[in-house]
Design a protein around this motif. Structure first.
Motif, mmCIF file in Angstrom:
data_model
loop_
_atom_site.group_PDB
_atom_site.id
_atom_site.type_symbol
_atom_site.label_atom_id
_atom_site.label_comp_id
_atom_site.label_asym_id
_atom_site.label_seq_id
_atom_site.Cartn_x
_atom_site.Cartn_y
_atom_site.Cartn_z
ATOM 1 N N GLY A 1 33.082 33.335 44.367
ATOM 2 C CA GLY A 1 33.781 33.530 43.111
ATOM 3 C C GLY A 1 33.101 32.812 41.969
ATOM 4 N N GLY A 2 33.584 33.085 40.761
ATOM 5 C CA GLY A 2 33.008 32.437 39.585
ATOM 6 C C GLY A 2 33.494 33.087 38.321
ATOM 7 N N LEU A 3 32.825 32.724 37.221
ATOM 8 C CA LEU A 3 33.139 33.268 35.904
ATOM 9 C C LEU A 3 32.099 34.324 35.551
ATOM 10 C CD1 LEU A 3 34.661 33.186 33.191
ATOM 11 C CD2 LEU A 3 33.100 31.340 32.500
ATOM 12 N N VAL A 4 32.557 35.482 35.153
ATOM 13 C CA VAL A 4 31.654 36.578 34.824
ATOM 14 C C VAL A 4 32.219 37.335 33.632
ATOM 15 C CG1 VAL A 4 32.775 38.167 36.441
ATOM 16 C CG2 VAL A 4 30.388 38.542 35.798
ATOM 17 N N GLN A 5 31.346 37.920 32.846
ATOM 18 C CA GLN A 5 31.793 38.726 31.712
ATOM 19 C C GLN A 5 32.244 40.109 32.185
ATOM 20 O OE1 GLN A 5 28.554 38.752 28.854
ATOM 21 N NE2 GLN A 5 29.449 36.998 27.769
ATOM 22 N N ALA A 6 33.113 40.694 31.413
ATOM 23 C CA ALA A 6 33.556 42.056 31.708
ATOM 24 C C ALA A 6 32.346 42.984 31.830
ATOM 25 C CB ALA A 6 34.496 42.550 30.621
ATOM 26 N N GLY A 7 32.396 43.835 32.834
ATOM 27 C CA GLY A 7 31.280 44.721 33.106
ATOM 28 C C GLY A 7 30.284 44.174 34.097
ATOM 29 N N LEU B 1 32.669 41.510 49.789
ATOM 30 C CA LEU B 1 33.289 42.354 48.788
ATOM 31 C C LEU B 1 32.355 42.397 47.597
ATOM 32 C CD1 LEU B 1 35.827 44.037 48.093
ATOM 33 C CD2 LEU B 1 36.666 42.031 46.839
ATOM 34 N N GLN B 2 31.706 43.530 47.411
ATOM 35 C CA GLN B 2 30.844 43.735 46.249
ATOM 36 C C GLN B 2 31.712 44.267 45.125
ATOM 37 O OE1 GLN B 2 27.409 43.106 45.816
ATOM 38 N NE2 GLN B 2 27.980 43.478 43.681
ATOM 39 N N MET B 3 31.755 43.531 44.029
ATOM 40 C CA MET B 3 32.603 43.902 42.893
ATOM 41 C C MET B 3 31.718 44.222 41.698
ATOM 42 S SD MET B 3 35.633 41.059 43.285
ATOM 43 C CE MET B 3 34.571 39.712 42.794
ATOM 44 N N SER B 4 31.898 45.396 41.136
ATOM 45 C CA SER B 4 31.117 45.833 39.998
ATOM 46 C C SER B 4 32.049 46.278 38.889
ATOM 47 C CB SER B 4 30.184 46.977 40.395
ATOM 48 O OG SER B 4 29.333 46.596 41.457
ATOM 49 N N SER B 5 31.488 46.420 37.697
ATOM 50 C CA SER B 5 32.269 46.855 36.527
ATOM 51 C C SER B 5 33.562 46.055 36.412
ATOM 52 C CB SER B 5 32.577 48.355 36.619
ATOM 53 O OG SER B 5 31.391 49.108 36.712
ATOM 54 N N LEU B 6 33.430 44.762 36.522
ATOM 55 C CA LEU B 6 34.612 43.900 36.531
ATOM 56 C C LEU B 6 35.347 43.942 35.201
ATOM 57 C CD1 LEU B 6 33.114 40.987 38.605
ATOM 58 C CD2 LEU B 6 35.243 42.181 39.145
ATOM 59 N N LYS B 7 36.653 43.823 35.308
ATOM 60 C CA LYS B 7 37.532 43.864 34.159
ATOM 61 C C LYS B 7 38.336 42.564 34.080
ATOM 62 C CE LYS B 7 38.223 48.832 34.897
ATOM 63 N NZ LYS B 7 39.227 49.895 35.122
ATOM 64 N N PRO B 8 38.815 42.191 32.910
ATOM 65 C CA PRO B 8 39.639 40.968 32.817
ATOM 66 C C PRO B 8 40.841 40.988 33.751
ATOM 67 C CG PRO B 8 38.952 41.650 30.642
ATOM 68 C CD PRO B 8 38.510 42.746 31.588
ATOM 69 N N GLU B 9 41.389 42.165 34.004
ATOM 70 C CA GLU B 9 42.546 42.253 34.908
ATOM 71 C C GLU B 9 42.191 42.026 36.371
ATOM 72 O OE1 GLU B 9 41.584 44.477 32.566
ATOM 73 O OE2 GLU B 9 41.974 46.553 33.245
ATOM 74 N N ASP B 10 40.907 41.911 36.673
ATOM 75 C CA ASP B 10 40.493 41.556 38.031
ATOM 76 C C ASP B 10 40.565 40.045 38.250
ATOM 77 O OD1 ASP B 10 37.958 44.054 37.760
ATOM 78 O OD2 ASP B 10 39.845 44.208 38.886
ATOM 79 N N THR B 11 40.839 39.301 37.206
ATOM 80 C CA THR B 11 40.937 37.845 37.332
ATOM 81 C C THR B 11 42.048 37.470 38.298
ATOM 82 O OG1 THR B 11 40.075 37.427 35.111
ATOM 83 C CG2 THR B 11 41.457 35.709 36.077
ATOM 84 N N ALA B 12 41.690 36.691 39.313
ATOM 85 C CA ALA B 12 42.645 36.314 40.360
ATOM 86 C C ALA B 12 41.964 35.379 41.339
ATOM 87 C CB ALA B 12 43.149 37.550 41.093
ATOM 88 N N VAL B 13 42.772 34.809 42.211
ATOM 89 C CA VAL B 13 42.234 34.148 43.397
ATOM 90 C C VAL B 13 42.125 35.210 44.480
ATOM 91 C CG1 VAL B 13 42.566 32.360 45.124
ATOM 92 C CG2 VAL B 13 43.265 31.946 42.766
ATOM 93 N N TYR B 14 40.949 35.311 45.069
ATOM 94 C CA TYR B 14 40.691 36.314 46.095
ATOM 95 C C TYR B 14 40.691 35.648 47.469
ATOM 96 C CZ TYR B 14 39.606 39.873 42.648
ATOM 97 O OH TYR B 14 39.698 40.786 41.626
ATOM 98 N N GLN C 1 40.924 30.218 52.329
ATOM 99 C CA GLN C 1 41.517 29.364 51.314
ATOM 100 C C GLN C 1 41.504 29.987 49.922
ATOM 101 O OE1 GLN C 1 38.464 29.355 52.015
ATOM 102 N NE2 GLN C 1 37.322 28.819 50.189
ATOM 103 N N GLY C 2 40.759 31.043 49.703
ATOM 104 C CA GLY C 2 40.720 31.695 48.409
ATOM 105 C C GLY C 2 39.550 31.239 47.555
ATOM 106 N N THR C 3 39.061 32.142 46.732
ATOM 107 C CA THR C 3 37.996 31.833 45.787
ATOM 108 C C THR C 3 38.371 32.447 44.442
ATOM 109 O OG1 THR C 3 35.591 31.929 45.410
ATOM 110 C CG2 THR C 3 36.597 33.847 46.471
ATOM 111 N N GLN C 4 38.207 31.673 43.367
ATOM 112 C CA GLN C 4 38.649 32.101 42.049
ATOM 113 C C GLN C 4 37.611 33.026 41.412
ATOM 114 O OE1 GLN C 4 41.576 31.260 40.143
ATOM 115 N NE2 GLN C 4 40.755 32.871 38.793
ATOM 116 N N VAL C 5 38.098 34.143 40.916
ATOM 117 C CA VAL C 5 37.271 35.067 40.128
ATOM 118 C C VAL C 5 37.894 35.150 38.738
ATOM 119 C CG1 VAL C 5 36.518 37.445 39.834
ATOM 120 C CG2 VAL C 5 36.500 36.388 42.119
ATOM 121 N N THR C 6 37.098 34.861 37.731
ATOM 122 C CA THR C 6 37.563 34.924 36.355
ATOM 123 C C THR C 6 36.644 35.853 35.580
ATOM 124 O OG1 THR C 6 38.419 32.657 36.478
ATOM 125 C CG2 THR C 6 38.124 33.615 34.284
#
Length: 126
Positions: A8-14, A80-93, A118-123
């Protein structure tokens, strides 16, 4: 089995991120697996699940076409490969495992799962 989610981590939209789930204390090939997430003030929801065989997958409508779940039983890993991320994807995974399961079946209900990481934060920033 013990599960450890990471990536997990901090990423910009898209942008994109790849989450990993490492298992220890058991053979991941014995388990149906899933990724779940819980956003602020929200209930835990299913994101993507995968059968023991790896042949069958199922996704929530909100991530279909953007996320891809996979597993490598030989390495005791799930991804879990996540692409085209959106702000609404922000969560603990969270990654989760269920046993026993049918070999080709997927399980989307969090209540079906016995083991949780234990979960990993995606912002995702806008």
């Amino acid at each position: 089995v013990q599960l450890q989610a990471s990536g997990g981590g901090l990423v910009q939209a898209g942008g994109s991120l790849r989450l990993s789930c490492a298992a220890s204390g058991g053979a991941l090939s014995d388990y149906g697996l899933g990724w779940f997430r819980q956003g602020p003030g929200q209930e835990r929801e299913s994101v993507a699940v995968i059968s023991r065989s790896g042949r069958n997958t199922d996704y929530s409508g909100s991530v279909f076409g953007r996320f891809t779940v996979s597993r490598d039983n030989a390495k005791n890993m799930m991804y879990l490969q996540m692409s085209s991320l959106k702000p609404e994807d922000t969560a603990v995974y969270y990654c989760a495992a269920k046993s026993p399961t049918y070999y080709q079946r997927t399980y989307r209900d969090a209540g079906d799962y016995d083991h949780w990481g234990q979960g990993t934060q995606v912002t995702v920033s806008s």
